[in-house]
Design an enzyme around this catalytic site. Structure first.
Site, PDB file in Angstrom:
ATOM      1  N   TYR A   1       0.848  -1.201   0.000  1.00 54.66           N
ATOM      2  CA  TYR A   1       0.000   0.000   0.000  1.00 54.66           C
ATOM      3  C   TYR A   1       0.888   1.257   0.000  1.00 54.66           C
ATOM      4  O   TYR A   1       1.822   1.358   0.796  1.00 54.66           O
ATOM      5  CB  TYR A   1      -0.890  -0.053   1.243  1.00 54.66           C
ATOM      6  CG  TYR A   1      -1.910   1.045   1.345  1.00 54.66           C
ATOM      7  CD1 TYR A   1      -2.986   1.111   0.466  1.00 54.66           C
ATOM      8  CD2 TYR A   1      -1.811   2.018   2.329  1.00 54.66           C
ATOM      9  CE1 TYR A   1      -3.932   2.129   0.570  1.00 54.66           C
ATOM     10  CE2 TYR A   1      -2.752   3.027   2.439  1.00 54.66           C
ATOM     11  CZ  TYR A   1      -3.808   3.078   1.562  1.00 54.66           C
ATOM     12  OH  TYR A   1      -4.735   4.078   1.665  1.00 54.66           O
TER      13      TYR A   1
ATOM     14  N   ASP B   1      -0.331  -7.433   6.636  1.00 57.18           N
ATOM     15  CA  ASP B   1      -1.454  -6.531   6.387  1.00 57.18           C
ATOM     16  C   ASP B   1      -2.548  -7.385   5.746  1.00 57.18           C
ATOM     17  O   ASP B   1      -2.429  -7.799   4.597  1.00 57.18           O
ATOM     18  CB  ASP B   1      -1.016  -5.383   5.471  1.00 57.18           C
ATOM     19  CG  ASP B   1      -2.144  -4.374   5.215  1.00 57.18           C
ATOM     20  OD1 ASP B   1      -3.328  -4.759   5.319  1.00 57.18           O
ATOM     21  OD2 ASP B   1      -1.843  -3.220   4.885  1.00 57.18           O
TER      22      ASP B   1
ATOM     23  N   LYS C   1     -11.885  -0.603   5.133  1.00 57.32           N
ATOM     24  CA  LYS C   1     -12.215  -1.419   3.971  1.00 57.32           C
ATOM     25  C   LYS C   1     -13.296  -2.445   4.334  1.00 57.32           C
ATOM     26  O   LYS C   1     -14.340  -2.053   4.812  1.00 57.32           O
ATOM     27  CB  LYS C   1     -10.945  -2.056   3.419  1.00 57.32           C
ATOM     28  CG  LYS C   1      -9.754  -1.081   3.324  1.00 57.32           C
ATOM     29  CD  LYS C   1      -9.999   0.073   2.353  1.00 57.32           C
ATOM     30  CE  LYS C   1      -8.979   1.198   2.486  1.00 57.32           C
ATOM     31  NZ  LYS C   1      -7.583   0.803   2.351  1.00 57.32           N
TER      32      LYS C   1
HETATM   33  C1  LIG Z   1      -6.401   1.335   2.891  1.00 54.69           C
HETATM   34  C2  LIG Z   1      -5.284   0.477   3.247  1.00 54.69           C
HETATM   35  C3  LIG Z   1      -4.397   0.806   4.286  1.00 54.69           C
HETATM   36  C4  LIG Z   1      -4.494   2.106   5.068  1.00 54.69           C
HETATM   37  O1  LIG Z   1      -5.701   2.233   5.724  1.00 54.69           O
HETATM   38  P1  LIG Z   1      -6.362   3.650   6.104  1.00 54.69           P
HETATM   39  O2  LIG Z   1      -7.540   3.242   6.897  1.00 54.69           O
HETATM   40  O3  LIG Z   1      -6.674   4.347   4.833  1.00 54.69           O
HETATM   41  O4  LIG Z   1      -5.337   4.404   6.895  1.00 54.69           O
HETATM   42  C5  LIG Z   1      -3.380  -0.069   4.579  1.00 54.69           C
HETATM   43  N1  LIG Z   1      -3.212  -1.209   3.891  1.00 54.69           N
HETATM   44  C6  LIG Z   1      -4.037  -1.560   2.882  1.00 54.69           C
HETATM   45  C7  LIG Z   1      -3.806  -2.842   2.166  1.00 54.69           C
HETATM   46  C8  LIG Z   1      -5.092  -0.737   2.517  1.00 54.69           C
HETATM   47  O5  LIG Z   1      -5.887  -1.084   1.497  1.00 54.69           O
END
Ligand SMILES: *Cc1c(COP(=O)(O)O)cnc(C)c1O
Length: 410
Positions: free
Chosen positions: A112, A184, A209
């Site tokens: 990301y 992640d 998400k």
């Molecule tokens: C969106 C996202 C993030 C960061 O999240 P936020 O809530 O926007 O700070 C980190 N890793 C992945 C894979 C993401 O899609």
């Protein structure tokens, strides 16, 4: 209900974190308060000493926040979780706790974007070295390891290339070399992928998400396996201060109840859409972990309990075709983010990855015609019809352009 990990994910999603309250509400109240009173000086002193049951101040703990933490910890099969103000705050809490000056981190190269900046540039200002590698290639991970490597940070599948990292193989390698593995798990979520089962040490999520799923909250979560790690992470979060507020916690906890249903519907839609467009005349290639054509299909089958909702495909006609398609969609929303109930479409070369420049994009395998789709829960026929007409619009304008002499510019 406590961490009743014998329950299936569908059951945990509905019940985990919903503890008994005085009047037994189906949904616990929102403790919209910054601070908590002490009955006596002695009680206050005991709470500050870490003894007794109670709360002090909402940055340090709040019942509504704790409820969603319990829910995510239960779904991931972890010991505990820490709710953060964003996914990036979760990434920072995890890496800031595990790394110090002089340490080295190995990180997925297609991670990301803001994580890439945090690891590769911000942390280097604090004396933490990093190597970005293709974590889909275990030999490349091995080659990147150094004696001072403390963390291997992986995102799987990667964004937007959908390269998959073998969590089990990487965890084994990292542990042999004295490093911890942070995953992640935002793309898959705890329903489709359980990194602790494969040996990961820490999981981070963007709650923004699929976990929340309704595009109305920004939040993050760190999940850990034991008390010792929990105490270290909590210390960092309390002092760095990036906590999730009670209202956001309530909304995410509410979203989680339908997570298994939403994710299943999204996977079904995404599979149908991927199969429909894989051989479309306007599509150069299409990448989706649920297709046999995905180079790591076998690994996806072994590690993931579903293909996910993200489809990447490359349009014929490069960056211009991408722009035309973005301007032609009617139902699919032209927006970044992913994992929610609504289908979102975006064009990395002109949006999320535009600042990288063409050369760096090319090195990271982000082609100019690449389009990323996050499939929602709408009726799949409506999504397909919208994409069909958008592809047609992009193609017909491309054909027209071939026969028009472009006026000279400048
Ligand atoms: C969106 C996202 C993030 C960061 O999240 P936020 O809530 O926007 O700070 C980190 N890793 C992945 C894979 C993401 O899609």
């Amino acid at each position: 209900m406590s961490h009743g990990n014998d329950y299936a994910p569908e059951t945990l999603a509905v019940h985990a974190g919903v503890d008994a309250h005085e009047f037994h509400p189906a949904v616990p109240p929102i403790y919209q308060t910054s601070t908590f009173g002490f009955a006596t000086a002695e009680e206050g002193a005991a709470l500050f000493a870490g003894k007794g049951q109670g709360y002090i101040y909402s940055r340090m703990g709040n019942p509504t926040v704790q409820a969603v933490e319990k829910a995510v910890a239960a779904l991931e099969g972890g010991y505990a979780a820490l709710a953060c103000g964003s996914g990036m705050a979760a990434v920072h809490t995890a890496l800031g706790t595990l790394l110090k000056q002089g340490d080295h981190v190995v990180c997925s190269e297609a991670v990301y974007g803001p994580t890439c900046t945090l690891v590769g540039s911000i942390m280097s200002e604090f004396g933490i070295e990093s190597t970005m590698v293709d974590t889909g290639d275990i030999a490349a991970v091995r080659a990147a390891m150094r004696p001072n490597t403390k963390v291997v940070y992986i995102e799987t599948p990667c964004n937007p290339t959908l390269v998959i990292a073998d969590i089990e193989a990487i965890s084994k390698l990292a542990h042999e070399m004295g490093a911890l593995v942070v995953v992640d798990n935002t793309f898959m979520g705890p329903i489709l992928q359980r990194p602790f089962r494969f040996g990961a040490d820490v999981i981070v999520h963007s709650l923004t998400k699929s976990l929340n799923g309704h595009a109305d909250v920004v939040g993050g979560m760190v999940v850990v396996r034991d008390q010792e790690m929990y105490a270290k992470m909590r210390r960092m979060l309390n002092h760095f201060g990036g906590v999730l507020p009670p209202m956001e916690s309530f909304l995410v906890h509410r979203g989680i109840k339908t997570l298994p249903l939403r994710v299943r519907a999204q996977c079904e839609n995404a599979q149908i859409i991927a199969e429909h467009f894989e051989h479309h005349p306007q599509v150069e290639w299409l990448c989706f972990p649920g297709l046999k054509s995905h180079p790591q299909y076998e690994l996806a089958q072994r590690q993931m309990d579903g293909p996910g909702a993200i489809i990447s495909f490359c349009l014929k006609g490069g960056i211009e075709a991408g722009r035309r398609m973005m301007n032609a969609v009617k139902l699919c929303m032209l927006a970044v983010s992913l994992g929610g109930v609504e289908t979102l479409i975006q064009h990395p070369a002109s949006m999320t990855h535009a600042s990288m420049g063409a050369k760096a994009r090319c090195q990271a395998h982000i082609e100019d015609g690449l389009v990323r789709l996050s499939v929602g829960i709408e009726n799949v026929k409506d999504i397909i019809a919208d994409l069909e007409q958008a592809l047609e619009a992009a193609a017909s304008k491309a054909k027209k352009a071939e026969h028009t002499v472009e006026p000279a510019v400048g």
